[in-house]
Design an enzyme around this catalytic site. Structure first.
Site, PDB file in Angstrom:
ATOM      1  N   GLY A   1     -42.884 -47.852 -56.124  1.00 56.87           N
ATOM      2  CA  GLY A   1     -41.599 -48.486 -55.844  1.00 56.87           C
ATOM      3  C   GLY A   1     -40.450 -47.503 -55.768  1.00 56.87           C
ATOM      4  O   GLY A   1     -40.564 -46.333 -56.140  1.00 56.87           O
TER       5      GLY A   1
ATOM      6  N   ALA B   1     -43.417 -52.155 -39.444  1.00 56.19           N
ATOM      7  CA  ALA B   1     -44.764 -51.609 -39.277  1.00 56.19           C
ATOM      8  C   ALA B   1     -45.174 -50.836 -40.509  1.00 56.19           C
ATOM      9  O   ALA B   1     -44.344 -50.248 -41.206  1.00 56.19           O
ATOM     10  CB  ALA B   1     -44.824 -50.696 -38.054  1.00 56.19           C
TER      11      ALA B   1
ATOM     12  N   GLU C   1     -22.137 -35.821 -48.188  1.00 48.50           N
ATOM     13  CA  GLU C   1     -23.576 -35.796 -48.411  1.00 48.50           C
ATOM     14  C   GLU C   1     -23.932 -34.501 -49.125  1.00 48.50           C
ATOM     15  O   GLU C   1     -23.250 -33.478 -48.985  1.00 48.50           O
ATOM     16  CB  GLU C   1     -24.326 -35.896 -47.078  1.00 48.50           C
ATOM     17  CG  GLU C   1     -25.859 -35.870 -47.165  1.00 48.50           C
ATOM     18  CD  GLU C   1     -26.420 -36.935 -48.087  1.00 48.50           C
ATOM     19  OE1 GLU C   1     -26.795 -36.558 -49.213  1.00 48.50           O
ATOM     20  OE2 GLU C   1     -26.474 -38.112 -47.707  1.00 48.50           O
TER      21      GLU C   1
ATOM     22  N   CYS D   1     -34.911 -41.316 -44.339  1.00 49.99           N
ATOM     23  CA  CYS D   1     -35.748 -41.575 -43.168  1.00 49.99           C
ATOM     24  C   CYS D   1     -36.002 -40.310 -42.365  1.00 49.99           C
ATOM     25  O   CYS D   1     -37.135 -39.998 -42.016  1.00 49.99           O
ATOM     26  CB  CYS D   1     -35.100 -42.636 -42.279  1.00 49.99           C
ATOM     27  SG  CYS D   1     -36.035 -42.952 -40.766  1.00 49.99           S
TER      28      CYS D   1
ATOM     29  N   GLU E   1     -50.066 -45.681 -46.493  1.00 50.50           N
ATOM     30  CA  GLU E   1     -49.879 -44.673 -45.452  1.00 50.50           C
ATOM     31  C   GLU E   1     -50.374 -43.298 -45.896  1.00 50.50           C
ATOM     32  O   GLU E   1     -51.076 -42.603 -45.141  1.00 50.50           O
ATOM     33  CB  GLU E   1     -48.403 -44.611 -45.050  1.00 50.50           C
ATOM     34  CG  GLU E   1     -47.973 -45.826 -44.243  1.00 50.50           C
ATOM     35  CD  GLU E   1     -46.479 -45.954 -44.083  1.00 50.50           C
ATOM     36  OE1 GLU E   1     -46.047 -46.751 -43.232  1.00 50.50           O
ATOM     37  OE2 GLU E   1     -45.716 -45.264 -44.811  1.00 50.50           O
TER      38      GLU E   1
ATOM     39  N   TYR F   1     -27.862 -34.851 -36.355  1.00 51.61           N
ATOM     40  CA  TYR F   1     -27.006 -35.815 -37.038  1.00 51.61           C
ATOM     41  C   TYR F   1     -25.640 -35.218 -37.365  1.00 51.61           C
ATOM     42  O   TYR F   1     -24.616 -35.899 -37.289  1.00 51.61           O
ATOM     43  CB  TYR F   1     -27.699 -36.320 -38.315  1.00 51.61           C
ATOM     44  CG  TYR F   1     -28.571 -37.525 -38.082  1.00 51.61           C
ATOM     45  CD1 TYR F   1     -28.258 -38.755 -38.646  1.00 51.61           C
ATOM     46  CD2 TYR F   1     -29.710 -37.443 -37.288  1.00 51.61           C
ATOM     47  CE1 TYR F   1     -29.046 -39.862 -38.429  1.00 51.61           C
ATOM     48  CE2 TYR F   1     -30.511 -38.540 -37.057  1.00 51.61           C
ATOM     49  CZ  TYR F   1     -30.172 -39.750 -37.622  1.00 51.61           C
ATOM     50  OH  TYR F   1     -30.951 -40.854 -37.396  1.00 51.61           O
TER      51      TYR F   1
ATOM     52  N   SER G   1     -29.114 -42.733 -42.347  1.00 49.61           N
ATOM     53  CA  SER G   1     -29.023 -43.435 -41.067  1.00 49.61           C
ATOM     54  C   SER G   1     -27.892 -44.453 -41.056  1.00 49.61           C
ATOM     55  O   SER G   1     -27.097 -44.515 -40.115  1.00 49.61           O
ATOM     56  CB  SER G   1     -30.355 -44.133 -40.770  1.00 49.61           C
ATOM     57  OG  SER G   1     -31.400 -43.198 -40.667  1.00 49.61           O
TER      58      SER G   1
ATOM     59  N   ARG H   1     -48.742 -56.330 -50.832  1.00 48.53           N
ATOM     60  CA  ARG H   1     -48.223 -57.624 -51.291  1.00 48.53           C
ATOM     61  C   ARG H   1     -46.973 -57.988 -50.499  1.00 48.53           C
ATOM     62  O   ARG H   1     -46.108 -57.162 -50.258  1.00 48.53           O
ATOM     63  CB  ARG H   1     -47.895 -57.556 -52.790  1.00 48.53           C
ATOM     64  CG  ARG H   1     -47.395 -58.856 -53.385  1.00 48.53           C
ATOM     65  CD  ARG H   1     -47.337 -58.764 -54.903  1.00 48.53           C
ATOM     66  NE  ARG H   1     -46.433 -57.710 -55.362  1.00 48.53           N
ATOM     67  CZ  ARG H   1     -45.144 -57.895 -55.602  1.00 48.53           C
ATOM     68  NH1 ARG H   1     -44.594 -59.081 -55.413  1.00 48.53           N
ATOM     69  NH2 ARG H   1     -44.399 -56.896 -56.049  1.00 48.53           N
TER      70      ARG H   1
ATOM     71  N   TYR I   1     -46.503 -49.997 -48.715  1.00 47.99           N
ATOM     72  CA  TYR I   1     -46.739 -49.285 -47.455  1.00 47.99           C
ATOM     73  C   TYR I   1     -46.802 -47.772 -47.643  1.00 47.99           C
ATOM     74  O   TYR I   1     -47.587 -47.087 -46.985  1.00 47.99           O
ATOM     75  CB  TYR I   1     -45.687 -49.677 -46.415  1.00 47.99           C
ATOM     76  CG  TYR I   1     -44.276 -49.224 -46.696  1.00 47.99           C
ATOM     77  CD1 TYR I   1     -43.795 -48.037 -46.169  1.00 47.99           C
ATOM     78  CD2 TYR I   1     -43.416 -49.983 -47.477  1.00 47.99           C
ATOM     79  CE1 TYR I   1     -42.513 -47.607 -46.412  1.00 47.99           C
ATOM     80  CE2 TYR I   1     -42.125 -49.565 -47.734  1.00 47.99           C
ATOM     81  CZ  TYR I   1     -41.674 -48.382 -47.193  1.00 47.99           C
ATOM     82  OH  TYR I   1     -40.387 -47.944 -47.447  1.00 47.99           O
TER      83      TYR I   1
ATOM     84  N   GLU J   1     -52.420 -57.996 -24.085  1.00 49.15           N
ATOM     85  CA  GLU J   1     -52.587 -59.253 -23.342  1.00 49.15           C
ATOM     86  C   GLU J   1     -53.162 -60.366 -24.221  1.00 49.15           C
ATOM     87  O   GLU J   1     -53.013 -61.551 -23.906  1.00 49.15           O
ATOM     88  CB  GLU J   1     -53.469 -59.049 -22.118  1.00 49.15           C
ATOM     89  CG  GLU J   1     -54.916 -58.720 -22.415  1.00 49.15           C
ATOM     90  CD  GLU J   1     -55.756 -58.557 -21.142  1.00 49.15           C
ATOM     91  OE1 GLU J   1     -55.611 -59.382 -20.229  1.00 49.15           O
ATOM     92  OE2 GLU J   1     -56.544 -57.589 -21.084  1.00 49.15           O
TER      93      GLU J   1
ATOM     94  N   HIS K   1     -53.612 -56.258 -17.862  1.00 45.82           N
ATOM     95  CA  HIS K   1     -55.056 -56.060 -18.040  1.00 45.82           C
ATOM     96  C   HIS K   1     -55.493 -54.711 -17.475  1.00 45.82           C
ATOM     97  O   HIS K   1     -55.020 -54.307 -16.425  1.00 45.82           O
ATOM     98  CB  HIS K   1     -55.812 -57.192 -17.330  1.00 45.82           C
ATOM     99  CG  HIS K   1     -57.292 -57.128 -17.537  1.00 45.82           C
ATOM    100  ND1 HIS K   1     -57.882 -57.508 -18.724  1.00 45.82           N
ATOM    101  CD2 HIS K   1     -58.282 -56.708 -16.713  1.00 45.82           C
ATOM    102  CE1 HIS K   1     -59.193 -57.347 -18.619  1.00 45.82           C
ATOM    103  NE2 HIS K   1     -59.456 -56.852 -17.415  1.00 45.82           N
TER     104      HIS K   1
ATOM    105  N   CYS L   1     -39.518 -41.758 -42.928  1.00 47.66           N
ATOM    106  CA  CYS L   1     -40.183 -42.243 -41.718  1.00 47.66           C
ATOM    107  C   CYS L   1     -40.586 -41.143 -40.738  1.00 47.66           C
ATOM    108  O   CYS L   1     -41.715 -41.118 -40.247  1.00 47.66           O
ATOM    109  CB  CYS L   1     -39.272 -43.225 -40.974  1.00 47.66           C
ATOM    110  SG  CYS L   1     -38.251 -44.268 -42.007  1.00 47.66           S
TER     111      CYS L   1
ATOM    112  N   THR M   1     -34.985 -48.684 -42.257  1.00 46.92           N
ATOM    113  CA  THR M   1     -33.973 -47.869 -41.580  1.00 46.92           C
ATOM    114  C   THR M   1     -33.251 -48.616 -40.459  1.00 46.92           C
ATOM    115  O   THR M   1     -32.015 -48.585 -40.394  1.00 46.92           O
ATOM    116  CB  THR M   1     -34.614 -46.577 -41.041  1.00 46.92           C
ATOM    117  OG1 THR M   1     -35.100 -45.816 -42.143  1.00 46.92           O
ATOM    118  CG2 THR M   1     -33.608 -45.753 -40.258  1.00 46.92           C
TER     119      THR M   1
ATOM    120  N   LYS N   1     -43.184 -38.521 -42.132  1.00 46.87           N
ATOM    121  CA  LYS N   1     -44.415 -39.279 -42.379  1.00 46.87           C
ATOM    122  C   LYS N   1     -45.143 -39.566 -41.077  1.00 46.87           C
ATOM    123  O   LYS N   1     -46.358 -39.404 -40.981  1.00 46.87           O
ATOM    124  CB  LYS N   1     -44.079 -40.587 -43.083  1.00 46.87           C
ATOM    125  CG  LYS N   1     -45.240 -41.551 -43.202  1.00 46.87           C
ATOM    126  CD  LYS N   1     -44.759 -42.961 -43.463  1.00 46.87           C
ATOM    127  CE  LYS N   1     -44.048 -43.536 -42.257  1.00 46.87           C
ATOM    128  NZ  LYS N   1     -43.474 -44.865 -42.519  1.00 46.87           N
TER     129      LYS N   1
ATOM    130  N   ARG O   1     -52.632 -52.827 -58.194  1.00 42.92           N
ATOM    131  CA  ARG O   1     -52.740 -53.857 -59.222  1.00 42.92           C
ATOM    132  C   ARG O   1     -53.220 -55.212 -58.720  1.00 42.92           C
ATOM    133  O   ARG O   1     -53.770 -55.993 -59.482  1.00 42.92           O
ATOM    134  CB  ARG O   1     -51.392 -54.017 -59.935  1.00 42.92           C
ATOM    135  CG  ARG O   1     -51.014 -52.796 -60.779  1.00 42.92           C
ATOM    136  CD  ARG O   1     -49.725 -53.033 -61.526  1.00 42.92           C
ATOM    137  NE  ARG O   1     -48.560 -52.967 -60.660  1.00 42.92           N
ATOM    138  CZ  ARG O   1     -47.724 -51.941 -60.598  1.00 42.92           C
ATOM    139  NH1 ARG O   1     -47.943 -50.884 -61.340  1.00 42.92           N
ATOM    140  NH2 ARG O   1     -46.694 -51.964 -59.798  1.00 42.92           N
TER     141      ARG O   1
END
Length: 496
Positions: free
Chosen positions: A294, A374, A52, A70, A214, A127, A32, A237, A210, A475, A470, A75, A344, A78, A231
């Site tokens: 990681g 997120a 690439e 990504c 996920e 892309y 990206s 964390r 994450y 809200e 509402h 992303c 990303t 997933k 852990r």
């Protein structure tokens, strides 16, 4: 092209010499960030080349693909699996809304996998077209830096060709790391998890970030028995501790077996599956073990240190200044390979700033403050700005914490026992909103708008004066009037 560039009031002296180069810019890595930087640089008149590895859903030293992590193995696929995993519980909830759902609900993993692969192949093509339409020359092969202004491209047939470039941009991203535990070769990483031929009936996820959270949500939503080992006392964390506890509670509520304060010590292949031993003496059995402990910057094969580019000794990340420039004036780096803020949209921002700085005549530093993000667990968590712990640590005065916990309207009929929680962190003296968090349905969609307000420096009074929509969950962010707690700055952070 030879343009003079002003950075921090000083003339870039490397621009003064008129030297012929094959390219004004050569980019290594077409994820990206690399695609964005190359396109925008080309639109500013630069002659741009980018390289690439050939496309494959699972990355290695030989394969990758335009679009990067990504789009191909992160992303996007997933999120497709998250959507797929959400439908099972949704069908259960539908019964109380009057839908007659048969007792047997079948899920076809191979069909979803096929649809997912179709989409990432389509995006890979998109892309490539973006690069072509911008006039960027795409090379397929592995790029290495062999001089301050020279890139060596190793083509698919093994032949090598060198190109000179006035500027070189490193945008090779990061790669999943395997912890050094016996039997780790029996496990998979997130790359393989997105392309499994069979959906596991039993899965063990090791990690508290994450990606781990996920995939635990995804596989559990698809009916697998899932154990999540991590852990710390709580997963995620670095996020707000209160929100971390909510995510843990939701995971358990949806049937994920949590193993906090647990390290995996060994993996053993058995007739019944993969046996996982922990430091508590537990032995767990699974069809699939996911190591999500990681990621590391992709710098090992770039030859950067040999040409004098400084890398972080611990992580291998490329060291850059505020403009994404390395210690060599002609070499730059953006995205996860710099290990600054590994998201990303941040890589896209850094790529845009690079193009403005080097070819647009507008020296621009990437702004890493108040970046929203997120975690796409089910339901999702989304945050922007400071957590409560960070605010207490950084604030000069007292911090006001506003929270709202409620049953989402949908759950009041479906009967699902799962609450949404929202949180605002406010500077008591200035009334400025320092951070916001939400865990619940549609949290990322709502938080994007909240992020604009916080980026603009909105105060709690301005939140309060905004009329809500509402009935909606959103809200609640403009109706929180009562302070949940007032905390003095400097209180020690609870490192869970």
């Amino acid at each position: 092209m030879a343009r003079k560039m002003l950075i921090d009031g000083e003339l870039d002296k490397t621009s003064e010499q008129e030297i012929h180069y094959d390219f004004d810019l050569f980019v290594i890595g077409a994820g990206s960030g690399g695609v964005r930087a190359s396109r925008f640089s080309a639109q500013n008149g630069a002659k741009v080349g980018i390289c690439e590895l050939p496309f494959h859903p699972i990355s290695s030293e030989e394969v990758g693909g335009v679009g990067g992590t990504c789009v191909i193995r992160g992303c996007v696929p997933k999120k497709i699996l998250v959507y797929g995993a959400s439908f099972g519980p949704e069908l259960e909830d539908a019964r109380n809304y009057g839908w007659e759902v048969n007792e047997r609900i079948d899920f076809n993993w191979k069909k979803l996998l096929h649809k997912k692969t179709e989409e990432i192949v389509r995006l890979n093509g998109v892309y490539k077209r973006l690069l072509a339409n911008a006039g960027v020359k795409l090379f397929e092969g592995e790029g290495k830096v062999v001089g301050p202004n020279e890139v060596e491209l190793i083509q698919l047939d093994g032949t090598k060709i060198s190109y000179s470039a006035k500027h070189i941009l490193i945008a090779t991203g990061s790669r999943a790391q395997r912890p050094g535990i016996p039997g780790q070769e029996l496990a998979i990483t997130s790359d393989e998890a997105l392309s499994l031929e069979e959906l596991p009936k039993r899965a063990i996820v090791y990690g508290g970030g994450y990606i781990a959270v996920e995939f635990a949500s995804i596989w559990r939503g698809m009916g697998a028995i899932v154990d999540l080992c991590f852990r710390k006392e709580l997963p995620l964390r670095g996020f707000d501790d209160e929100m971390r506890a909510v995510v843990a509670r939701n995971l358990e509520g949806r049937g994920v077996n949590l193993h906090p304060r647990t390290s995996v010590t060994e993996l053993v292949k058995t007739e019944n599956g993969i046996k996982v031993r922990t430091d508590h003496g537990e032995e767990l059995i699974a069809d699939v073990v996911l190591l999500a402990t990681g990621r590391a910057p992709n710098t090992k094969r770039l030859n950067l240190e040999s040409v004098g580019v400084e890398l972080d000794k611990k992580t291998g990340a490329v060291k850059v200044d505020a403009y994404s420039r390395t210690n060599l004036p002609s070499i730059w780096a953006i995205g996860d390979v710099t290990n600054r803020m590994n998201l990303t949209p941040v890589a896209l921002m850094e790529g845009t700033c690079f193009a403005k700085t080097v070819f647009g005549g507008q020296p621009t530093k990437p702004d890493h403050d108040n970046v929203p993000c997120a975690v796409f667990c089910i339901p999702p968590l989304s945050v922007v700005g400071l957590s409560e712990e960070q605010a207490i640590e950084q604030a000069n005065g007292d911090v006001l914490v506003f929270t709202s916990t409620f049953n989402p309207m949908k759950n009041t009929v479906s009967g699902r026992q799962e609450k949404t929680i929202m949180k605002l962190i406010v500077d008591a003296e200035t009334d400025k909103v320092l951070g916001a968090s939400m865990c619940g349905p549609d949290a990322p969609e709502i938080m994007q708008g909240i992020a604009i307000a916080i980026k603009c420096g909105a105060t709690k009074e301005q939140f309060d004066s905004t009329v809500g929509i509402h009935p909606s969950a959103a809200e609640e962010f403009v109706t929180m009037r009562s302070v949940t707690r007032r905390v003095s700055a400097g209180k020690p952070k609870n490192n869970l």
